[in-house]
Design a protein around this motif. Structure first.
Motif, PDB file in Angstrom:
ATOM      1  N   LEU A 135      -5.438 -13.345 -18.127  1.00 19.93           N
ATOM      2  CA  LEU A 135      -6.715 -14.052 -18.264  1.00 19.93           C
ATOM      3  C   LEU A 135      -7.231 -13.953 -19.692  1.00 19.93           C
ATOM      4  O   LEU A 135      -7.751 -14.922 -20.255  1.00 19.93           O
ATOM      5  CB  LEU A 135      -7.736 -13.480 -17.284  1.00 19.93           C
ATOM      6  N   GLN A 148     -11.643 -29.090 -21.174  1.00 21.20           N
ATOM      7  CA  GLN A 148     -10.246 -29.178 -20.787  1.00 21.20           C
ATOM      8  C   GLN A 148      -9.467 -29.834 -21.917  1.00 21.20           C
ATOM      9  O   GLN A 148      -9.863 -30.883 -22.426  1.00 21.20           O
ATOM     10  CB  GLN A 148     -10.066 -29.989 -19.502  1.00 21.20           C
ATOM     11  N   LEU A 155       4.556 -18.886 -17.726  1.00 20.89           N
ATOM     12  CA  LEU A 155       3.716 -18.796 -18.910  1.00 20.89           C
ATOM     13  C   LEU A 155       4.513 -18.855 -20.212  1.00 20.89           C
ATOM     14  O   LEU A 155       4.048 -18.393 -21.255  1.00 20.89           O
ATOM     15  CB  LEU A 155       2.871 -17.512 -18.870  1.00 20.89           C
ATOM     16  N   PHE A 159      -5.752 -22.121 -12.956  1.00 21.10           N
ATOM     17  CA  PHE A 159      -4.957 -21.086 -13.611  1.00 21.10           C
ATOM     18  C   PHE A 159      -4.517 -20.024 -12.605  1.00 21.10           C
ATOM     19  O   PHE A 159      -3.361 -19.600 -12.591  1.00 21.10           O
ATOM     20  CB  PHE A 159      -5.768 -20.446 -14.741  1.00 21.10           C
ATOM     21  N   ASN A 176      -2.037 -22.004  -9.848  1.00 17.49           N
ATOM     22  CA  ASN A 176      -0.749 -22.529 -10.297  1.00 17.49           C
ATOM     23  C   ASN A 176       0.039 -21.539 -11.146  1.00 17.49           C
ATOM     24  O   ASN A 176       1.257 -21.417 -10.981  1.00 17.49           O
ATOM     25  CB  ASN A 176      -0.961 -23.824 -11.092  1.00 17.49           C
ATOM     26  N   ASN A 177      -0.623 -20.818 -12.039  1.00 13.85           N
ATOM     27  CA  ASN A 177       0.092 -19.959 -12.972  1.00 13.85           C
ATOM     28  C   ASN A 177       0.290 -18.543 -12.449  1.00 13.85           C
ATOM     29  O   ASN A 177       1.390 -17.999 -12.560  1.00 13.85           O
ATOM     30  CB  ASN A 177      -0.643 -19.909 -14.313  1.00 13.85           C
ATOM     31  N   PHE A 224      -4.967 -16.254 -22.077  1.00 14.57           N
ATOM     32  CA  PHE A 224      -5.032 -17.707 -21.942  1.00 14.57           C
ATOM     33  C   PHE A 224      -6.458 -18.208 -21.702  1.00 14.57           C
ATOM     34  O   PHE A 224      -6.648 -19.288 -21.164  1.00 14.57           O
ATOM     35  CB  PHE A 224      -4.128 -18.160 -20.783  1.00 14.57           C
ATOM     36  N   LYS A 225      -7.440 -17.437 -22.094  1.00 14.76           N
ATOM     37  CA  LYS A 225      -8.834 -17.831 -21.885  1.00 14.76           C
ATOM     38  C   LYS A 225      -9.180 -19.043 -22.749  1.00 14.76           C
ATOM     39  O   LYS A 225      -8.567 -19.288 -23.794  1.00 14.76           O
ATOM     40  CB  LYS A 225      -9.760 -16.664 -22.212  1.00 14.76           C
ATOM     41  N   TRP A 233     -11.235 -24.397 -15.299  1.00 11.31           N
ATOM     42  CA  TRP A 233     -10.065 -23.730 -15.883  1.00 11.31           C
ATOM     43  C   TRP A 233      -9.536 -22.612 -14.995  1.00 11.31           C
ATOM     44  O   TRP A 233      -8.326 -22.473 -14.809  1.00 11.31           O
ATOM     45  CB  TRP A 233     -10.443 -23.150 -17.252  1.00 11.31           C
TER      46      TRP A 233
END
Length: 818
Positions: A198, A442, A393, A323, A326-327, A201-202, A319
């Motif tokens: 987190l 986004q 990732l 995240f 899916n990630n 990739f924030k 977001w």
């Protein structure tokens, strides 16, 4: 007592069964009526089994239990005894009444009623326990078939109940009992895994993000089923369905740039996943396997509500929810990614590192084009680009094609394949302009996605196909679906064995002016690196060998880090790293840091051009991998790497003079050993104290590994007779000695000298004595005084398991106290 019709005669009918035994056999007793129906089936004439045929010989149907013995006609012994006792009792009561010994009274009536009730209760209990005992014997005497064993086994394991899947009720019972302990461990692991991602990739308007609270409540996870999906010589792979729908409390703290703070909360979390549990490294001791690998078979089905509040909270929610879905859940924990849980030490099951993911091959993807994409922008067409991913990732992205719904890319990407069961995830996204990104928070918008199983691709053959794009989730049954356009891909799966067997063309040009032209078609390759160990690193934590070093490697813009090793100047890491698509013109940067409580301190750095490595692997006699000795700048020790270059194409490897300056001893095995250094004495040192004379001591250093002698007060001819030890010294190292005066505010350098270890090698394993003249700190002029040292260098490889040689008997030196 008389027997019931259909009961089996027993040898110990008069023994009542204990309640514990009745409870143990209640499962069999509850099915006793089936055996009576089977007895009736035998006596059904022609419709039953043939006369005289043994039980279980019928062509179809379940096997019948053994035929029960027929009840003999006439009076049985127990009936005669019961009749005799009843008659004698009645006659005794009649005689007592006639002789007036028995009179009607309240006491007589109560005693008679109590006696009758006790006798009837005993008879009823006796008959019930005898019936249970007889039915148990009938069940044990029967020939059991598959159906009857399944009915009797109830909640036993599936290999007893003959089912493909086990209900795993015993596992759920165990988890329920241990859930308070498991819940804390699971929450801790989730925070340790998800929180760094987190933070990494924030969004750009978020300064920090972390968990404030995470609990899964009192309801434990439940296994819906469990089955074996693969058995191998050294492992068993299980599949288990896991469901959870309790009351989770998830609070996330988000610090925004500018000082604002919001706290999103997650509610109504429901989770179902197919987990893959691998029991591996079989051993002949309990628990019979040395490690457990846990992962998800495919993306889980997850539903949850997240509330971030209005305003900026809407952007955080837009977001954060995709995240996490899916990630994190839909990709990071899906096989071949795994959580390794070692149960036995490495001495028993081998290195833990081999249980982690390793590269098995490369997927070469040429992204040609896409067509009929969904309209993404209100005005005009979209600006699509493709995102490809096999490792979570670590995506590979194409360029952005502006204002089109049928983009043409024609770009080639190389993706790592760690297990053949992996899938290629492909997304087509619409790029958002900086203005739209600022308004919507986004950077891109999804236009369609698809998944491609790598196992469906033939080895070494190109597959040219168009794939439908859908809008569903990764874990959706059948994939994300279709109806949102198509994407044209050319896919080739190449195993590591095939890639290693390839030879490449080499450019032999060495002209500087041709350097730029050669780099246009430079070769790309797959790089494997084993960070083995460090030698004689700098000590910065206030004592000899007091550092907590770790290694950082930058290559192709990707940073990878080893674990830190505590309190050592000679760390052993043994950690594997790989990079899937590196150009020969790239440079590898290596840095070694000391792990600090507040900040980390740089211990040294080094670099190497990958062109040198690629050329080394192009030789016919090269061995894989190549041992590489990276000397840190400033002589602060060295790091040993094992490097491998696997070419991905047949482009030539350039040889410009500017990058072909290979240091001596870079590749290959260096002679290393153990050094004993004895600091004997010093003579005629310079006096730098205003009152009294100097208080000398020595700092002795190899690489960054520094040793300090004791301080001799007020003496210009000190005698130390101290011995120091260095392990892992190479013959190209130098012993640097600084003589200093211990001052009240600052130490003054009295002089220095250097002794190359090559001077102490011949003859080997012999004590060498050196009388060294001192020089100034910069080595530009000679200083006052001399120092005597004795050195013993013994060759010893890093993998040598023999004990370190003992300190020798030092030969005497004139003027020193032995």
């Amino acid at each position: 007592m008389p027997q019931r019709r259909g009961e089996v005669e027993t040898e110990s009918d008069d023994e009542p069964l204990s309640p514990a035994f009745i409870h143990t056999t209640s499962n069999v007793t509850s099915r006793s009526l089936e055996f009576e129906s089977l007895e009736q089936a035998r006596s059904a004439g022609p419709s039953g089994a043939a006369a005289g045929a043994p039980a279980g010989d019928a062509a179809s149907g379940p096997a019948l239990p053994p035929r029960r013995r027929r009840r003999r006609r006439g009076f049985g012994l127990s009936g005669v005894v019961n009749t005799l006792v009843l008659g004698l009792g009645s006659w005794g009561a009649y005689c007592g009444w006639q002789s007036k010994n028995i009179r009607l009274s309240i006491e007589f009536g109560a005693g008679l009623a109590w006696g009758l009730w006790t006798g009837l209760a005993y008879v009823k209990s006796y008959r019930r326990m005898r019936r249970a005992k007889d039915m148990l014997r009938c069940g044990l005497a029967a020939t059991m078939d598959k159906r009857r064993l399944k009915e009797m086994s109830k909640g036993a394991a599936y290999w007893v109940s003959f089912e493909g899947e086990e209900k795993a009720e015993c596992m759920n019972t165990m988890i329920k009992q241990m859930w308070p302990f498991y819940e804390r461990a699971i929450c801790k692991q989730v925070v340790a895994t998800v929180e760094p991602l987190l933070q990494r990739f924030k969004p750009p308007f978020v300064s920090s993000i972390k968990f404030r609270k995470l609990t899964f409540g009192d309801m434990p996870f439940k296994f819906t089923h469990m089955k074996v999906i693969r058995e191998a010589e050294d492992e068993i792979v299980l599949e288990a369905g896991v469901r959870w729908g309790g009351e989770a409390h998830v609070a996330i703290g988000v610090d925004l740039i500018g000082g604002a703070f919001i706290s999103p909360s997650v509610r109504r979390l429901n989770f179902f996943a197919m987990t893959r549990i691998t029991l591996t490294r079989f051993v002949p001791t309990i628990p019979c396997f040395g490690a457990v690998l846990v992962s998800l078979q495919r993306a889980p089905m997850v539903t949850f509500d997240i509330n971030c509040g209005p305003g900026v909270g809407n952007a955080i929610e837009a977001w954060l929810k995709p995240f996490l879905t899916n990630n994190i859940l839909g990709n990071l924990l899906v096989w071949p990614n795994r959580i390794v849980v070692p149960l036995l030490p490495e001495e028993v099951i081998g290195p833990y590192d081999t249980l982690n993911l390793t590269t098995k091959g490369i997927l070469r993807v040429r992204v040609i084009s896409a067509s009929n994409l969904m309209k993404a922008d209100v005005i005009g067409k979209g600006d699509p680009f493709a995102v490809l991913e096999t490792v979570p990732l670590q995506p590979a992205k194409t360029k952005v094609i502006k204002n089109t719904d049928s983009p043409f890319w024609d770009e080639e990407k190389f993706l790592k394949v760690q297990e053949i069961e992996q899938i290629l995830r492909v997304e087509v996204r619409d790029w958002e302009s900086p203005l739209n990104s600022a308004l919507t928070f986004q950077t891109s918008e999804l236009q369609g996605r698809c998944i491609i199983p790598i196992a469906d691709l033939p080895l070494g053959q190109m597959v040219d196909a168009e794939y439908d794009l859908g809008f569903g989730e990764w874990g959706q049954e059948g994939g994300p679906g279709s109806g949102y356009g198509t994407i044209h891909l050319q896919l080739t799966y190449l195993s590591l064995t095939e890639l290693r067997s390839d030879r490449v063309a080499i450019s032999t040009s060495g002209k500087e002016e041709e350097e730029e032209e050669m780099f246009k078609g430079i070769q790309r390759g797959l790089v494997f690196i084993l960070v083995e160990r460090g030698h004689n690193l700098m000590s910065v934590d206030g004592g000899p060998g007091k550092s907590d070093p770790y290694c950082v490697i930058w290559l192709g813009g990707v940073k990878k880090t080893t674990e830190f090793r505590k309190d050592t100047a000679d760390p052993v890491w043994n950690e594997n790293m790989d990079w899937p698509n590196i150009s020969a013109k790239d440079t590898l940067y290596l840095e070694v840091y000391d792990k600090g409580k507040i900040s980390d301190k740089l211990l040294g750095r080094a670099k190497i051009d990958m062109c040198i490595v690629a050329l080394e692997f192009a030789k016919d006699d090269v061995r894989r991998p190549i041992k590489t000795n990276m000397s840190l700048e400033g002589g602060n020790g060295d790091v040993v790497l094992f490097m491998e270059w696997v070419p991905l194409d047949h482009n030539p490897i350039p040889r410009p003079r500017s990058i072909l300056r290979t240091p001596t001893g870079l590749f290959g095995e260096l002679e290393r050993g153990v050094l004993y250094a004895r600091l004997v004495r010093a003579k005629n040192l310079r006096n730098v104290d205003a009152i009294g004379v100097s208080d000398p001591y020595c700092l002795m250093k190899i690489g960054g590994n520094e040793k300090k002698s004791k301080i001799i007060s007020n003496n210009l001819n000190p005698v130390w007779n101290e011995t120091f030890l260095w392990v892992g010294c190479s013959v190209k190292d130098t012993l640097n000695v600084f003589v200093k005066d211990d001052g009240p505010f600052k130490d003054t350098v009295l002089g220095r000298f250097d002794v190359p270890l090559a001077n102490a090698v011949n003859p080997p394993a012999v004590v060498h004595t050196f009388d060294c003249s001192l020089f100034s700190k910069t080595r530009k002029r000679k200083a006052q005084g001399t120092v005597t040292v004795q050195l013993l260098y013994v060759l010893r490889t890093a993998k040598d398991k023999t004990p370190i040689p003992e300190e020798p008997e030092w030969p005497p030196v004139d003027g020193s106290t032995q």
